[in-house]
Structure formats: structure tokens, C-alpha cells
Scaffold this motif. Structure first.
Motif, short mmCIF file in Angstrom:
data_model
loop_
_atom_site.label_atom_id
_atom_site.label_comp_id
_atom_site.label_asym_id
_atom_site.label_seq_id
_atom_site.Cartn_x
_atom_site.Cartn_y
_atom_site.Cartn_z
N LEU A 1 0.88 -1.17 0.00
CA LEU A 1 0.00 0.00 0.00
C LEU A 1 0.91 1.22 0.00
CD1 LEU A 1 -3.12 0.40 0.28
CD2 LEU A 1 -2.77 0.62 2.73
N ASP A 2 0.93 1.99 -1.09
CA ASP A 2 1.86 3.11 -1.13
C ASP A 2 1.35 4.29 -0.30
OD1 ASP A 2 0.21 4.83 -2.68
OD2 ASP A 2 1.14 4.22 -4.56
N GLY A 3 2.19 5.32 -0.20
CA GLY A 3 1.86 6.47 0.64
C GLY A 3 0.63 7.23 0.18
N TYR A 4 0.44 7.32 -1.12
CA TYR A 4 -0.75 8.02 -1.64
C TYR A 4 -2.03 7.29 -1.22
CZ TYR A 4 2.65 10.32 -4.71
OH TYR A 4 3.72 11.02 -5.21
N GLN A 5 -2.01 5.97 -1.39
CA GLN A 5 -3.18 5.17 -1.01
C GLN A 5 -3.42 5.24 0.49
OE1 GLN A 5 -1.34 1.68 -2.72
NE2 GLN A 5 -2.93 1.50 -4.28
N THR A 6 -2.34 5.14 1.26
CA THR A 6 -2.45 5.20 2.72
C THR A 6 -3.04 6.54 3.16
OG1 THR A 6 -0.52 3.74 2.91
CG2 THR A 6 -1.15 4.99 4.88
N CYS A 7 -2.52 7.62 2.61
CA CYS A 7 -3.00 8.97 2.95
C CYS A 7 -4.48 9.12 2.57
CB CYS A 7 -2.16 10.02 2.23
SG CYS A 7 -2.67 11.72 2.57
N ALA A 8 -4.85 8.65 1.38
CA ALA A 8 -6.24 8.77 0.93
C ALA A 8 -7.20 8.02 1.86
CB ALA A 8 -6.37 8.24 -0.51
N ILE A 9 -6.80 6.82 2.30
CA ILE A 9 -7.64 6.03 3.21
C ILE A 9 -7.80 6.74 4.55
CG2 ILE A 9 -7.78 3.86 4.52
CD1 ILE A 9 -6.38 2.53 2.03
N ILE A 10 -6.70 7.26 5.09
CA ILE A 10 -6.75 7.97 6.37
C ILE A 10 -7.66 9.20 6.25
CG2 ILE A 10 -5.39 9.38 7.99
CD1 ILE A 10 -3.01 7.41 7.36
N LYS A 11 -7.50 9.95 5.16
CA LYS A 11 -8.27 11.18 4.97
C LYS A 11 -9.76 10.93 4.73
CE LYS A 11 -5.20 14.36 5.54
NZ LYS A 11 -5.40 15.42 6.50
N ARG A 12 -10.10 9.74 4.23
CA ARG A 12 -11.52 9.41 3.99
C ARG A 12 -12.27 9.12 5.28
NH1 ARG A 12 -10.33 6.79 -1.28
NH2 ARG A 12 -9.73 4.93 -0.16
N ASN A 13 -11.52 8.81 6.35
CA ASN A 13 -12.15 8.53 7.64
C ASN A 13 -12.41 9.87 8.34
OD1 ASN A 13 -12.66 7.95 10.36
ND2 ASN A 13 -11.43 6.09 10.29
N PRO A 14 -13.70 10.21 8.58
CA PRO A 14 -14.01 11.51 9.21
C PRO A 14 -13.29 11.74 10.54
CG PRO A 14 -16.01 10.35 8.55
CD PRO A 14 -14.86 9.40 8.33
N LYS A 15 -13.01 10.66 11.25
CA LYS A 15 -12.33 10.76 12.55
C LYS A 15 -10.90 11.28 12.40
CE LYS A 15 -11.60 7.70 16.52
NZ LYS A 15 -11.72 6.31 16.96
N PHE A 16 -10.27 11.01 11.24
CA PHE A 16 -8.87 11.38 11.04
C PHE A 16 -8.65 12.35 9.89
CE2 PHE A 16 -8.92 6.99 12.75
CZ PHE A 16 -8.43 7.29 14.02
N SER A 17 -9.72 12.84 9.28
CA SER A 17 -9.57 13.70 8.10
C SER A 17 -8.85 15.01 8.41
CB SER A 17 -10.93 13.97 7.46
OG SER A 17 -11.76 14.66 8.38
N ALA A 18 -8.90 15.45 9.66
CA ALA A 18 -8.23 16.72 10.03
C ALA A 18 -6.78 16.53 10.46
CB ALA A 18 -9.01 17.41 11.14
N VAL A 19 -6.33 15.27 10.57
CA VAL A 19 -4.94 15.01 11.00
C VAL A 19 -4.00 15.35 9.84
CG1 VAL A 19 -3.29 13.25 11.76
CG2 VAL A 19 -5.66 13.19 12.58
N PRO A 20 -3.03 16.25 10.06
CA PRO A 20 -2.11 16.60 8.99
C PRO A 20 -1.23 15.41 8.60
CG PRO A 20 -1.97 18.18 10.80
CD PRO A 20 -2.79 17.03 11.28
N VAL A 21 -1.09 15.20 7.28
CA VAL A 21 -0.22 14.15 6.75
C VAL A 21 0.87 14.84 5.94
CG1 VAL A 21 -0.04 12.13 5.26
CG2 VAL A 21 -2.09 12.45 6.65
N ILE A 22 2.12 14.51 6.25
CA ILE A 22 3.26 15.05 5.52
C ILE A 22 3.92 13.89 4.77
CG2 ILE A 22 5.50 16.20 5.72
CD1 ILE A 22 4.34 17.52 8.31
N MET A 23 3.97 14.01 3.46
CA MET A 23 4.54 12.94 2.63
C MET A 23 6.07 13.01 2.71
SD MET A 23 1.70 11.71 1.70
CE MET A 23 1.89 10.48 0.43
N LEU A 24 6.69 11.83 2.70
CA LEU A 24 8.15 11.71 2.69
C LEU A 24 8.58 11.06 1.38
CD1 LEU A 24 8.74 10.17 6.25
CD2 LEU A 24 9.08 12.55 5.58
N SER A 25 9.56 11.63 0.71
CA SER A 25 10.04 11.02 -0.52
C SER A 25 11.49 11.38 -0.76
CB SER A 25 9.21 11.48 -1.71
OG SER A 25 9.73 10.91 -2.91
N SER A 26 12.20 10.49 -1.44
CA SER A 26 13.58 10.79 -1.81
C SER A 26 13.62 11.63 -3.08
CB SER A 26 14.37 9.49 -1.99
OG SER A 26 13.67 8.63 -2.84
#
Length: 139
Positions: free
Chosen positions: A75-100
Motif C-alpha cells: 500500500l503506497d503512501g498516496y493510497q495510505t493517505c487517501a484512506i486515512i483522509k476518507r475517515n471523518p475521525k482522522f480527516s483533520a490530521v495533517p499528513v506530511i509525505m516523505l520522498s527521496s
């Protein structure tokens, strides 16, 4: 009742200590570096080695801020972030992507799935702590 500078400083320190930061990265080196830097900053740290591991930990630990690697197996970072953001309980939690990669496309795609920011690896302790400071109050 007015608080003196000591009371304000103690309150700020307590707020930092209760800030839970989730670091999702398949690289043990990156996870450990982030953990050391964040703990030195006084934050509570939760580690996940991939997106599936992260989804369980988001629910269990309810982090205030999430650092999420983009390139991970299963499950890549984009998919993980999208799933987290779709949950109303966690939609306001800031997500910062990490990449090389410091690519415009990656940054734009990260924003499309709901990430607030983007940090290029390898990051310094200052860059990591500055990102936490900038985003933890915004939730």
C-alpha cells in the motif's frame, strides 16, 4: 489568574509531550532516525513499516500528525493517505509525505490525496521538527 513564564513554558512542554506523531516508512533507517529526532524534540512517537501497519496504528494511537513515505510495498503512501483522509475521525490530521524525490508531480499528487506538506529525504532533525511545529497546531 495570570501565569508566569514558567507556567506557560511548562504548559507548552506538556503539549509537546502529548503530541503523538506517526512515522510510516518501510526503511528501518528512516523510521529510527525520525524516532530519535522526534523524541529529542519531546514528542511521543509511533512507528509503522507500511500502509497496512499504519492504518491499524492510526486507529489505535490517534496521532496528531503523520509522516508517510510515498514508495512502500503493498500500500503506497498516496493510497495510505487517501484512506486515512476518507475517515471523518482522522480527516483533520495533517499528513506530511516523505520522498527521496523532490518532484513537482509527487507534491501535486500528495496534495490531491489530502497531504498538507512534503518533506524530501534525507531530512535533518531541524527540518523534521520544524514540520511538526508548523502542522501540529493546525489540526
Amino acid at each position: 489568574m495570570q501565569k508566569g513564564p514558567e507556567g506557560v513554558a511548562a504548559e507548552a512542554a506538556a503539549e509537546v509531550a502529548t503530541t503523538r506523531v506517526l512515522v510510516i516508512d518501510d526503511s528501518n533507517t528512516i523510521r529510527r532516525s525520525a524516532e530519535i529526532f522526534l523524541k529529542q524534540g519531546g514528542y511521543t512517537v509511533v512507528l509503522a513499516e507500511d500502509g497496512f501497519d499504519a492504518l491499524a496504528k492510526v486507529n489505535d494511537h490517534q496521532p496528531h500528525l503523520i509522516f508517510c513515505d510515498i514508495l512502500m510495498p503493498r500500500l503506497d503512501g498516496y493510497q495510505t493517505c487517501a484512506i486515512i483522509k476518507r475517515n471523518p475521525k482522522f480527516s483533520a490530521v495533517p499528513v506530511i509525505m516523505l520522498s527521496s524525490k523532490d518532484g513537482l508531480f509527487d507534491k501535486a499528487r500528495g496534495r490531491m490525496v489530502g497531504s498538507q506538506d512534503y518533506l524530501t529525504k534525507p531530512f535533518t532533525k531541524d527540518q523534521l521538527l520544524q514540520a511538526v511545529e508548523q502542522h501540529r497546531g493546525g489540526s
